[in-house]
Design a protein around this motif. Structure first.
Motif, short mmCIF file in Angstrom:
data_model
loop_
_atom_site.label_atom_id
_atom_site.label_comp_id
_atom_site.label_asym_id
_atom_site.label_seq_id
_atom_site.Cartn_x
_atom_site.Cartn_y
_atom_site.Cartn_z
N TRP A 38 -0.18 6.14 -4.28
CA TRP A 38 -0.16 4.83 -4.95
C TRP A 38 0.29 4.97 -6.40
O TRP A 38 1.06 4.16 -6.91
CB TRP A 38 -1.53 4.19 -4.86
CG TRP A 38 -1.69 2.85 -5.54
CD1 TRP A 38 -2.72 2.47 -6.34
CD2 TRP A 38 -0.82 1.72 -5.46
NE1 TRP A 38 -2.55 1.18 -6.77
CE2 TRP A 38 -1.39 0.69 -6.24
CE3 TRP A 38 0.38 1.47 -4.80
CZ2 TRP A 38 -0.79 -0.57 -6.39
CZ3 TRP A 38 0.98 0.22 -4.96
CH2 TRP A 38 0.38 -0.78 -5.74
N LEU A 77 4.04 5.38 -6.33
CA LEU A 77 4.70 4.12 -5.94
C LEU A 77 4.74 3.15 -7.12
O LEU A 77 5.76 2.48 -7.35
CB LEU A 77 3.96 3.48 -4.77
CG LEU A 77 4.35 3.93 -3.36
CD1 LEU A 77 3.49 3.22 -2.33
CD2 LEU A 77 5.83 3.67 -3.08
N LEU A 131 9.84 4.90 3.71
CA LEU A 131 9.00 3.78 3.29
C LEU A 131 8.02 3.39 4.40
O LEU A 131 6.83 3.18 4.14
CB LEU A 131 9.88 2.60 2.91
CG LEU A 131 9.25 1.52 2.01
CD1 LEU A 131 8.83 2.11 0.68
CD2 LEU A 131 10.23 0.38 1.80
N SER A 132 8.51 3.31 5.62
CA SER A 132 7.62 2.94 6.72
C SER A 132 6.59 4.03 6.99
O SER A 132 5.49 3.74 7.47
CB SER A 132 8.44 2.65 7.99
OG SER A 132 9.15 3.79 8.40
N LEU A 140 3.98 3.06 4.22
CA LEU A 140 3.37 1.73 4.24
C LEU A 140 3.12 1.18 5.63
O LEU A 140 2.34 0.25 5.79
CB LEU A 140 4.27 0.74 3.48
CG LEU A 140 4.57 1.08 2.02
CD1 LEU A 140 5.52 0.04 1.43
CD2 LEU A 140 3.28 1.15 1.20
N GLY A 148 9.54 -2.87 4.75
CA GLY A 148 9.67 -3.61 3.50
C GLY A 148 10.70 -4.72 3.55
O GLY A 148 11.65 -4.68 4.32
N PHE A 205 5.41 -4.96 -5.52
CA PHE A 205 4.80 -4.44 -4.29
C PHE A 205 4.52 -5.58 -3.33
O PHE A 205 4.78 -5.47 -2.12
CB PHE A 205 3.52 -3.69 -4.62
CG PHE A 205 2.85 -3.07 -3.43
CD1 PHE A 205 3.29 -1.85 -2.93
CD2 PHE A 205 1.79 -3.70 -2.80
CE1 PHE A 205 2.68 -1.27 -1.82
CE2 PHE A 205 1.17 -3.13 -1.69
CZ PHE A 205 1.62 -1.91 -1.20
N VAL A 213 6.11 -5.60 0.51
CA VAL A 213 5.36 -5.46 1.76
C VAL A 213 5.29 -6.76 2.53
O VAL A 213 5.13 -6.75 3.76
CB VAL A 213 3.93 -4.92 1.51
CG1 VAL A 213 3.98 -3.57 0.84
CG2 VAL A 213 3.09 -5.90 0.70
N ARG A 224 -2.70 -8.25 5.59
CA ARG A 224 -1.85 -7.08 5.37
C ARG A 224 -2.15 -6.45 4.01
O ARG A 224 -2.21 -5.23 3.89
CB ARG A 224 -0.37 -7.45 5.46
CG ARG A 224 0.55 -6.27 5.14
CD ARG A 224 2.01 -6.59 5.33
NE ARG A 224 2.33 -6.72 6.75
CZ ARG A 224 3.55 -7.02 7.19
NH1 ARG A 224 4.54 -7.23 6.35
NH2 ARG A 224 3.77 -7.10 8.49
N MET A 240 -3.34 -2.68 3.21
CA MET A 240 -2.59 -1.84 2.27
C MET A 240 -3.49 -1.36 1.13
O MET A 240 -3.44 -0.19 0.73
CB MET A 240 -1.41 -2.62 1.68
CG MET A 240 -0.35 -2.98 2.67
SD MET A 240 0.68 -1.59 3.09
CE MET A 240 1.88 -2.38 4.14
N LYS A 243 -5.76 1.32 2.43
CA LYS A 243 -5.01 2.53 2.77
C LYS A 243 -4.62 3.31 1.52
O LYS A 243 -4.70 4.55 1.49
CB LYS A 243 -3.75 2.14 3.56
CG LYS A 243 -2.90 3.33 3.98
CD LYS A 243 -1.71 2.85 4.82
CE LYS A 243 -0.86 4.02 5.28
NZ LYS A 243 0.28 3.58 6.11
N LEU A 244 -4.21 2.60 0.46
CA LEU A 244 -3.76 3.24 -0.76
C LEU A 244 -4.86 3.38 -1.81
O LEU A 244 -4.62 3.87 -2.91
CB LEU A 244 -2.58 2.45 -1.36
CG LEU A 244 -1.32 2.44 -0.49
CD1 LEU A 244 -0.29 1.47 -1.07
CD2 LEU A 244 -0.73 3.84 -0.36
#
Length: 417
Positions: free
Chosen positions: A216, A219, A241-242, A245, A249, A274, A278, A284, A288, A291-292
């Motif tokens: 993160w 990014l 990227l996938s 994330l 994107g 960001f 996304v 979502r 995210m 996750k980050l």
């Protein structure tokens, strides 16, 4: 007659504010007093100086051992802080600012996240363990450049080429994949180095070995570049990227936000970029953020930017300032501005009202004070609790819908009836 060898490339200290800064000179004086000629500036400060970019951090490489660096700093009246003693890094505080001084080293063992190092006296060994050739440039205090890996060849056009084997460098530390695209976004010109990109694509699954916080952080730095669009597009094209994330994107909306920043002269906003990249809604964003491992403030800002509850009001704001006021009052000025910018960035045709006017309106808008308090409702016989809260919410919604015009007396009268 043999031709004279060309003079080595040199930075003139008189032209470099960071080199003639008394704080920098104090650190270098302390190291030189301990062992003349054993210390050189290294990395980003040299790279940026050669590219004509601002120099923020000054790092120094030295043949002195960490204990000797500490002694040298104390002897000069400076404060040493062992910020990375195991890896040979001592921060010397000069004029309140840290200067990282690191003993020359070589990697003994790496696992894709961290390295076991051994100290060395060899500048070439130290250079070979660095990530990119442009980051493996050194300069002595007089400005003479030392280029053990051929980084000067990468200056024009500027590109980032891994030292030695790109695959080996990435396997040593998978964060270097993200650093490749971050540096390209900030400084690169033209297409990035093909070998580096292909190695990053082959080894993209190694990114899962990194901590979420490190990913993160990189990014955000990447998205803070003036125009990260081309670098992000290469990451998307190669599935990087996938891998990070879980989505490839929305490059169109991201491009719209970047164009807004450039055209309006705005500072890049990594969080808004960001959100544009996304796409999706609050769910979502929540995934995210978890996750980050974003901060609560970051997560809340992003969720406000994609809150769908007032999409209609935000869209209407482009033609109706009353709708703009209602949306700001409900969403907050920050979320409203974010949604306006995202909406304008996603429109194929220009919106009816310039988004910059709505953004300015949001920044300057002063929220009026809601004239009714909970105490007023208690005097009317409401008991503290959910029913009182619901009544307050309904009354406030009416007040917002009426553009904040009803007075306290009118609102209470409405409640009585």
């Amino acid at each position: 007659m043999t031709a004279a060898a060309p003079a080595p490339l040199r930075l003139d200290p008189a032209d470099q504010a960071w080199m003639k800064d008394p704080a920098t000179r104090a650190v270098m004086d302390a190291l030189e007093a301990a062992r003349p000629g054993a210390s050189r500036y290294v990395g980003g400060c040299i790279r940026n100086a050669l590219l004509g970019k601002p120099v923020a951090d000054v790092d120094i490489a030295t043949r002195l051992l960490p204990e000797q660096v500490i002694e040298a700093a104390r002897a000069a009246g400076l404060k040493p802080v062992p910020t990375g003693l195991r890896h040979g890094t001592i921060s010397i505080i000069s004029d309140g600012r840290p200067f990282e001084v690191t003993t020359l080293r070589r990697d003994v063992e790496t696992d894709g996240r961290r390295a076991l190092v051994a100290f060395t006296q060899d500048w070439n060994e130290d250079a070979r363990r660095r990530d990119f050739r442009l980051n493996a440039l050194y300069a002595d205090r007089n400005g003479t450049i030392f280029d053990p890996t051929g980084g000067l060849a990468d200056l024009d056009p500027c590109r980032f080429v891994f030292v030695g084997s790109a695959e080996n460098r990435i396997r040593e530390d998978y964060l270097r994949t993200l650093r490749l695209f971050r540096f390209e976004a900030w400084y690169g010109a033209g297409a990035p180095d093909r070998e580096g990109v292909e190695a990053a694509a082959r080894l993209k699954q190694g990114l899962h070995a990194l901590s979420a916080e490190r990913v993160w952080s990189e990014l955000k730095k990447l998205l803070a570049a003036p125009d990260p669009g081309p670098a992000i597009a290469v990451m998307a094209e190669h599935g990087i990227l996938s891998e990070i994330l879980g989505v490839n994107g929305n490059l169109r909306i991201l491009g719209g936000i970047i164009n807004q920043d450039i055209s309006a002269g705005l500072e890049p906003d990594p969080l808004l970029r960001f959100a544009a990249l996304v796409g999706g809604g609050p769910e979502r964003i929540r995934i995210m953020a978890a996750k980050l491992k974003m901060s609560n403030a970051e997560s809340q800002r992003l969720q406000g930017a994609v809150d769908p509850s007032l999409c209609g009001e935000v869209e209407a704001a482009f033609t109706d300032m009353a709708a703009a006021e209602r949306a700001i009052m409900s969403l907050g000025a920050r979320a409203f501005e974010d949604q306006v910018r995202l909406s304008a960035a996603g429109d194929v045709a220009p919106p009816p009202r310039d988004w910059t006017l709505l953004a300015k309106f949001a920044r300057e808008w002063q929220q009026p004070d809601f004239p009714v308090s909970g105490g007023d409702l208690i005097l009317l016989g409401y008991e503290p609790g959910p029913m009182l809260g619901d009544a307050m919410d309904a009354l406030k919604a009416h007040w917002i819908a009426e553009r904040f015009e009803p007075t306290r007396e009118e609102l209470i009268a409405r409640l009585k009836h």
